[in-house]
Design a protein around this motif. Structure first.
Motif, mmCIF file in Angstrom:
data_model
loop_
_atom_site.group_PDB
_atom_site.id
_atom_site.type_symbol
_atom_site.label_atom_id
_atom_site.label_comp_id
_atom_site.label_asym_id
_atom_site.label_seq_id
_atom_site.Cartn_x
_atom_site.Cartn_y
_atom_site.Cartn_z
ATOM 1 N N LYS A 107 0.475 -1.277 -0.077
ATOM 2 C CA LYS A 107 0.219 -0.092 0.059
ATOM 3 C C LYS A 107 0.919 1.193 0.278
ATOM 4 C CE LYS A 107 -4.020 -1.947 2.157
ATOM 5 N NZ LYS A 107 -4.850 -1.552 3.307
ATOM 6 N N VAL A 108 2.033 1.271 0.710
ATOM 7 C CA VAL A 108 2.593 2.446 0.344
ATOM 8 C C VAL A 108 3.932 2.674 -0.257
ATOM 9 C CG1 VAL A 108 5.003 2.859 2.155
ATOM 10 C CG2 VAL A 108 4.006 2.352 2.630
ATOM 11 N N ALA A 109 4.023 1.750 -1.042
ATOM 12 C CA ALA A 109 4.500 1.553 -2.938
ATOM 13 C C ALA A 109 3.537 2.178 -3.514
ATOM 14 C CB ALA A 109 5.394 0.372 -2.984
ATOM 15 N N ARG A 110 2.176 1.535 -3.605
ATOM 16 C CA ARG A 110 1.363 2.017 -4.635
ATOM 17 C C ARG A 110 1.113 3.810 -4.662
ATOM 18 N NH1 ARG A 110 -4.271 -1.031 -4.830
ATOM 19 N NH2 ARG A 110 -5.519 0.236 -6.199
ATOM 20 N N ALA A 111 0.787 3.656 -3.184
ATOM 21 C CA ALA A 111 0.638 5.257 -3.032
ATOM 22 C C ALA A 111 1.644 6.525 -3.319
ATOM 23 C CB ALA A 111 0.563 5.121 -1.342
ATOM 24 N N GLU A 112 2.540 6.072 -2.776
ATOM 25 C CA GLU A 112 4.096 6.890 -3.465
ATOM 26 C C GLU A 112 4.232 6.953 -5.465
ATOM 27 O OE1 GLU A 112 5.289 7.526 -1.078
ATOM 28 O OE2 GLU A 112 4.485 6.519 0.337
ATOM 29 N N SER A 113 3.993 5.432 -5.738
ATOM 30 C CA SER A 113 3.732 5.453 -7.229
ATOM 31 C C SER A 113 2.608 6.690 -7.902
ATOM 32 C CB SER A 113 3.721 4.104 -7.815
ATOM 33 O OG SER A 113 3.587 4.191 -9.024
ATOM 34 N N ALA A 237 1.017 16.267 -5.621
ATOM 35 C CA ALA A 237 -0.133 15.676 -5.536
ATOM 36 C C ALA A 237 0.076 14.557 -4.443
ATOM 37 C CB ALA A 237 -0.720 14.801 -6.659
ATOM 38 N N GLY A 238 -0.560 14.039 -3.342
ATOM 39 C CA GLY A 238 -0.018 13.325 -2.381
ATOM 40 C C GLY A 238 -0.760 13.024 -1.193
ATOM 41 N N ARG A 239 -1.562 12.108 -0.716
ATOM 42 C CA ARG A 239 -2.803 11.844 0.022
ATOM 43 C C ARG A 239 -1.882 11.217 2.033
ATOM 44 N NH1 ARG A 239 -6.506 7.404 1.293
ATOM 45 N NH2 ARG A 239 -5.393 6.220 0.664
ATOM 46 N N ALA A 249 4.721 10.524 0.159
ATOM 47 C CA ALA A 249 3.236 10.852 -0.551
ATOM 48 C C ALA A 249 3.472 11.859 -0.581
ATOM 49 C CB ALA A 249 2.319 9.838 -0.609
ATOM 50 N N SER A 250 3.228 12.500 -0.257
ATOM 51 C CA SER A 250 2.991 14.210 -0.287
ATOM 52 C C SER A 250 4.844 14.454 -0.347
ATOM 53 C CB SER A 250 1.946 14.620 1.151
ATOM 54 O OG SER A 250 0.783 14.628 0.979
ATOM 55 N N ARG A 251 5.676 14.604 0.156
ATOM 56 C CA ARG A 251 6.859 14.876 0.674
ATOM 57 C C ARG A 251 7.234 14.624 -1.007
ATOM 58 N NH1 ARG A 251 8.281 13.103 4.760
ATOM 59 N NH2 ARG A 251 9.455 11.517 4.582
ATOM 60 N N ILE A 252 7.425 13.198 -1.289
ATOM 61 C CA ILE A 252 7.656 12.781 -2.381
ATOM 62 C C ILE A 252 7.220 13.194 -4.378
ATOM 63 C CG2 ILE A 252 6.591 10.158 -3.486
ATOM 64 C CD1 ILE A 252 8.822 9.037 -4.096
ATOM 65 N N SER A 253 5.853 14.357 -3.620
ATOM 66 C CA SER A 253 5.323 14.645 -5.267
ATOM 67 C C SER A 253 6.092 15.839 -4.919
ATOM 68 C CB SER A 253 3.786 14.437 -5.019
ATOM 69 O OG SER A 253 3.440 15.193 -3.590
ATOM 70 N N GLN A 254 6.227 16.192 -3.759
ATOM 71 C CA GLN A 254 6.490 17.992 -4.105
ATOM 72 C C GLN A 254 8.335 17.609 -4.189
ATOM 73 O OE1 GLN A 254 6.086 18.942 0.421
ATOM 74 N NE2 GLN A 254 4.268 19.728 0.159
ATOM 75 N N LEU A 255 8.761 16.607 -3.755
ATOM 76 C CA LEU A 255 10.213 16.111 -3.998
ATOM 77 C C LEU A 255 10.453 16.501 -5.476
ATOM 78 C CD1 LEU A 255 11.516 14.445 -1.243
ATOM 79 C CD2 LEU A 255 12.601 16.843 -1.739
ATOM 80 N N LEU A 256 9.854 15.733 -6.229
ATOM 81 C CA LEU A 256 9.477 15.469 -7.738
ATOM 82 C C LEU A 256 9.323 16.994 -8.180
ATOM 83 C CD1 LEU A 256 9.190 13.976 -9.987
ATOM 84 C CD2 LEU A 256 6.573 14.001 -9.930
#
Length: 298
Positions: A107-113, A237-239, A249-256
């Protein structure tokens, strides 16, 4: 996937609803939560059926659809129906207390993807290019963020510093304000906030704008206070969930988003960036060699 005729892509619709949820009225939030919980059912429901299910008026449903960028409820239903062609993206699956670790990993991997995919779908080259242009020509770049977004602000500053730009990150509101009022025309101030409503980020960004700096917002919510304030808005985008406040998920989308900005700036300043990267890399390598345990032994 094609957009719905209102400029909002079906494959990012659910992510957009999550982002704007905090800024909606309580009644509109009720409708939006139904979209998030079961978008396929909403797509099959008439406005009368959705009104009964949500306990809101048909007028509220129409207003909610318009707040989400649609002409009306029929257009929202069409977009949800198009998104239903990718059902695995509509029900991300929240973490539960009794989930086995194998399920947690999935679930965590899916959220990050999904966070990365949704961010890419909303990040246009036109918007990115305007931010890159502003940074390339800036005398100084300030980045403001708190908590998890503060870590992203630090990432902005260290990346730009590595290629020779004067960049600083501030998580303390007092220091951020002190720096912001000293900015001037041609400088850039970047505010980072998942909700878009963080006072410690909004206030220094406001002061930076008043000082004449170009303002940039990185946020999940395109209808937030920080998005309305900033001259340029880059949507992530990140929940965030009950088990993962300040979620990766929120942080990784910002880092992208930050990485895309950085690469764009480095491309535009290729020669000087390469020279700066080599110099900084050499300095760190030499220091590491001199101070390594093996070197210190008699």
């Amino acid at each position: 996937m094609d957009d719905n005729g209102n400029g909002l892509r079906a494959d990012t619709l659910v992510a957009t609803v999550r982002g704007v949820l905090p800024s909606l009225t309580p009644a509109a939030q009720t409708v939006a939560r139904l979209i998030l919980e079961d978008p396929a059912t909403v797509a099959r429901s008439t406005i009368t059926e959705l009104s009964a299910a949500s306990g809101t008026s048909e007028a509220t449903i129409v207003r909610t659809a318009r707040l989400l960028g649609f002409a009306g409820y029929p257009q929202l239903r069409l977009a949800l129906a198009a998104a239903a062609a990718q059902p695995d993206r509509l029900v991300p699956g929240d973490l539960a207390p009794d989930d086995p670790l194998s399920e947690v990993i999935h679930k965590v991997a899916r959220a990050e993807s999904e966070a990365i995919n949704d961010t890419v779908a909303q990040l246009t080259s036109e918007r990115l290019g305007l931010v890159v242009d502003a940074i390339v020509g800036a005398r100084r770049i300030d980045a403001y963020g708190v908590s998890a977004s503060g870590l992203v602000a630090e990432d902005v500053a260290q990346k730009l510093m590595r290629i020779g730009l004067s960049s600083h990150a501030f998580q303390d509101a007092h220091l951020a304000l002190t720096s912001a009022v000293l900015l001037r025309e041609g400088d850039v101030a970047i505010g980072i906030s998942t909700s878009g409503e963080t006072p410690d980020v909004i206030e220094p960004l406001t002061r930076a704008k008043e000082a004449g700096a170009t303002t940039v917002a990185i946020t999940n919510n395109p209808r937030s206070s920080i998005a309305e304030l900033a001259e340029h808005v880059l949507i992530s985008a990140g929940r965030e969930t009950e088990f993962r406040p300040g979620a990766l998920a929120s942080r990784i989308s910002q880092l992208l988003v930050v990485d895309c900005v950085f690469v764009g700036v480095a491309q535009r300043t290729f020669d000087s960036s390469q020279e700066a990267l080599e110099s900084t890399r050499r300095a760190v390598t030499e220091f590491t060699r001199r101070t390594s345990p093996a070197r210190r032994q008699p």
